[in-house]
Design a protein around this motif. Structure first.
Motif: not given
Length: 163
Positions: A3, A6, A122
């Motif tokens: 992720l 991305w 994140t």
């Protein structure tokens, strides 16, 4: 691809689209000056922050990037310079004092908010000794220095008609 990569790719694509849509054709040369000069500011500042252990960027677009440069290539060499281009080209020169301060706080605050969200949600950025308000202050300082240089530099630009 995870992720985080991305997210980096999405931000880079969005940045390129912003450049294409928001930089007028007659301002491309000025945009390059803003872009390159901000890199002169962010590269050493980012290296200091990373080497001092204040901040870390564990995931990069290219997996082996941290072996050579532990700063965030995507942030310091692309995203932040794109933000600086938009900041300087659309700076409200007719506003003084509080209006200018609001413009700085808006840009730096938005950027700081995104950085804080990425840090908490994140693995793109990890704060060690770093705090969100340091991001706010350093972004404002970098935008200020960059905009002052841009205004100084653009005084000496000569418009040439290429027709």
């Amino acid at each position: 691809m995870n992720l985080e990569r991305w997210i980096i790719m999405g931000v880079l694509i969005l940045s390129i689209m912003c450049l294409k849509l928001l930089v007028p054709g007659d301002k491309v040369r000025e945009a390059w000056v803003i872009f390159l000069f901000l890199q002169v500011i962010t590269w050493p500042a980012g290296l200091i922050a990373v080497e001092m252990g204040w901040i870390e960027y564990p995931i990069q677009l290219y997996p082996k990037a941290n072996l050579y440069n532990r700063t965030s290539f995507s942030f310091e060499f692309f995203l932040f310079p794109v933000v600086a281009i938009i900041f300087s080209l659309y700076f409200p020169r007719n506003k003084k004092g509080f209006g200018s301060l609001l413009y700085y706080v808006f840009f730096a605050g938005f950027f700081t908010f995104l950085d804080a969200v990425l840090e908490s949600k994140t693995k793109l950025v990890e704060y060690h000794e770093w705090k969100w308000y340091w991001t706010l202050v350093t972004v404002m300082i970098a935008l200020y220095i960059n905009d002052k240089f841009y205004r100084w530099f653009s005084k000496r630009l000569i418009l040439v008609d290429l027709k």
